[in-house]
Enzyme design. Structure first.
Site, PDB file in Angstrom:
ATOM      1  N   GLU A 171      -5.793  -3.981 -12.285  1.00  0.00           N
ATOM      2  CA  GLU A 171      -7.104  -4.280 -11.127  1.00  0.00           C
ATOM      3  C   GLU A 171      -7.960  -5.876 -11.463  1.00  0.00           C
ATOM      4  O   GLU A 171      -8.519  -6.477 -10.486  1.00  0.00           O
ATOM      5  CB  GLU A 171      -7.698  -3.457 -10.794  1.00  0.00           C
ATOM      6  CG  GLU A 171      -7.433  -2.264  -9.877  1.00  0.00           C
ATOM      7  CD  GLU A 171      -6.904  -2.912  -8.223  1.00  0.00           C
ATOM      8  OE1 GLU A 171      -7.693  -3.699  -7.390  1.00  0.00           O
ATOM      9  OE2 GLU A 171      -5.783  -2.118  -8.211  1.00  0.00           O
TER      10      GLU A 171
ATOM     11  N   TYR B 109     -15.285  -3.002  -5.908  1.00  0.00           N
ATOM     12  CA  TYR B 109     -14.483  -3.168  -5.604  1.00  0.00           C
ATOM     13  C   TYR B 109     -13.247  -1.976  -6.604  1.00  0.00           C
ATOM     14  O   TYR B 109     -12.717  -1.002  -6.801  1.00  0.00           O
ATOM     15  CB  TYR B 109     -13.618  -4.645  -5.026  1.00  0.00           C
ATOM     16  CG  TYR B 109     -11.948  -3.959  -4.976  1.00  0.00           C
ATOM     17  CD1 TYR B 109     -11.793  -3.134  -3.958  1.00  0.00           C
ATOM     18  CD2 TYR B 109     -11.396  -4.020  -6.182  1.00  0.00           C
ATOM     19  CE1 TYR B 109     -10.627  -2.968  -3.665  1.00  0.00           C
ATOM     20  CE2 TYR B 109      -9.963  -4.166  -5.814  1.00  0.00           C
ATOM     21  CZ  TYR B 109      -9.265  -3.973  -4.921  1.00  0.00           C
ATOM     22  OH  TYR B 109      -8.251  -3.061  -4.785  1.00  0.00           O
TER      23      TYR B 109
ATOM     24  N   ASP C 155     -11.751  -4.608   0.095  1.00  0.00           N
ATOM     25  CA  ASP C 155     -11.653  -5.883  -0.839  1.00  0.00           C
ATOM     26  C   ASP C 155     -11.311  -7.176   0.796  1.00  0.00           C
ATOM     27  O   ASP C 155     -11.199  -6.840   1.668  1.00  0.00           O
ATOM     28  CB  ASP C 155     -10.188  -6.324  -1.527  1.00  0.00           C
ATOM     29  CG  ASP C 155      -8.982  -6.008  -0.663  1.00  0.00           C
ATOM     30  OD1 ASP C 155      -9.030  -5.191   0.505  1.00  0.00           O
ATOM     31  OD2 ASP C 155      -7.963  -6.346  -1.268  1.00  0.00           O
TER      32      ASP C 155
ATOM     33  N   CYS D 188      -1.959  -8.768   8.988  1.00  0.00           N
ATOM     34  CA  CYS D 188      -3.601  -8.998   9.628  1.00  0.00           C
ATOM     35  C   CYS D 188      -3.553 -10.110   8.728  1.00  0.00           C
ATOM     36  O   CYS D 188      -5.001 -10.363   8.321  1.00  0.00           O
ATOM     37  CB  CYS D 188      -4.287  -8.187   9.367  1.00  0.00           C
ATOM     38  SG  CYS D 188      -5.754  -8.814  10.291  1.00  0.00           S
TER      39      CYS D 188
ATOM     40  N   CYS E 133       0.125 -10.196  15.409  1.00  0.00           N
ATOM     41  CA  CYS E 133      -0.085  -9.062  16.344  1.00  0.00           C
ATOM     42  C   CYS E 133       0.748  -8.713  15.687  1.00  0.00           C
ATOM     43  O   CYS E 133       1.103  -7.391  17.128  1.00  0.00           O
ATOM     44  CB  CYS E 133      -1.390  -9.653  16.854  1.00  0.00           C
ATOM     45  SG  CYS E 133      -2.754 -10.409  15.967  1.00  0.00           S
TER      46      CYS E 133
ATOM     47  N   CYS F 222       2.604  -5.652  14.696  1.00  0.00           N
ATOM     48  CA  CYS F 222       1.456  -4.795  14.063  1.00  0.00           C
ATOM     49  C   CYS F 222       1.218  -4.239  14.468  1.00  0.00           C
ATOM     50  O   CYS F 222       1.311  -3.045  15.571  1.00  0.00           O
ATOM     51  CB  CYS F 222      -0.243  -5.423  14.307  1.00  0.00           C
ATOM     52  SG  CYS F 222      -1.726  -4.797  13.327  1.00  0.00           S
TER      53      CYS F 222
END
Ligand code: SF4
Length: 308
Positions: free
Chosen positions: A45, A128, A146, A195, A202, A205
């Protein structure tokens, strides 16, 4: 009206099911995925803050090989940590991670705490990263937000310009209890692969039928994307550029070796003149304050080396 109010309980469960089903077959293969070791999660991270997955992958593996535990990292010389970090950019994150390891070993017996208040006090851990550690390493029901998740939630709820508080509320409301780790990673993957900031896909999706932006995504995405691009400062020749070059030179010096200001100036800026000396001094003071360089004035003129 809260962002999530447009979805009933049934619609919320429908969204959760669609996204988790999609994730079970489409998720990205990443070196830290399915790994719940808190140290590994924290390293990945910290590396992923502002650096892309593709670049981080090989550096992460090498870093874990060199420093397999908090104790190994805590005991390592800072110069070695910076060398292993090379390629990710943003060297201050390496300093923060190194400090984290030292604190974890000194104050917590070498084990990362699972208390959000303690995590938030560690260097370099913002909201985060704290949420990511809690959900990925400790399986707590905490939502992460995020850049990718922000985009997915904003668009699907019909408010791409929603503020941080609204998005956090929505993320928490949508979180399927007991599945936080999978859910957070699923939303990240959806934002990273479907996305997209420009040209979202789309048509494939999993939430296209219930997404508020699916039919109007052009109008919703082009303008903000352009504004961000316009705001970005050129990197070449910037202060950050020169800081990065200096850190790379000092990091690769033989252990204990120092360089003079003149040598350093010549190496980073071949056309430098005496008038550049105050500029270099200021950069070096900043690097030393950030733990990225050492300054030795024991013999008169300042000389510079790797951090100790
Ligand atoms: S339908 Fe389009 S805009 Fe909506 S979440 Fe999916 S990719 Fe994003």
């Amino acid at each position: 009206m809260a962002l999530g109010d447009r979805w009933s309980r049934e619609a919320t469960e429908d969204i959760q099911r669609r996204i988790l089903d999609w994730y079970s077959v489409s998720r990205r293969q990443l070196p830290w995925r399915d790994d719940t070791d808190p140290y590994h999660i924290l390293v990945s991270e910290m590396m992923l803050q502002q650096t892309g997955v593709g670049r981080v992958g090989p550096i992460y593996r090498r870093f874990i090989d060199l420093f397999p535990t908090f104790a190994a990292l805590a005991e390592a010389p800072r110069q070695d940590v910076l060398r292993a970090w090379a390629g990710t950019g943003y060297n201050r994150r390496a300093i923060h991670l190194h400090e984290c390891a030292r604190i974890v070993c000194r104050d917590h017996d070498g084990r990362l705490p699972n208390d959000p208040a303690i995590l938030a006090r560690l260097p370099g851990l913002g909201p985060y990263t704290v949420a990511a550690v809690l959900s990925f390493a400790f399986h707590q029901d905490v939502a992460t937000v995020d850049t990718n998740i922000r985009r997915v939630l904003g668009r699907s709820s019909g408010k791409p310009d929603a503020d941080e508080r609204e998005l956090r509320e929505l993320a928490t409301r949508l979180l399927p209890r007991g599945r936080a780790s999978d859910w957070n990673q699923a939303l990240m993957d959806l934002g990273a692969t479907i996305c997209l900031a420009s040209n979202p896909r789309c048509s494939i999706c999993p939430v296209r039928e219930i997404c508020a932006s699916a039919l109007d995504v052009d109008a919703l995405t082009r303008a903000p994307a352009r504004r961000v691009a316009e705001r970005q400062e050129p990197y070449l020749g910037s202060r950050r550029f020169y800081r990065g070059r200096i850190v790379a030179i000092l990091r690769d010096l033989p252990s204990g070796k120092l360089v003079s200001a003149g040598d350093l100036l010549t190496r980073i800026k071949p056309d430098a003149t005496a008038a550049d000396q105050p500029w270099l001094d200021e950069i070096m003071r900043g690097l030393a304050a950030d733990g990225l360089a050492s300054i030795d004035t024991s013999q008169g003129d300042a000389r510079f080396g790797a951090p100790t």
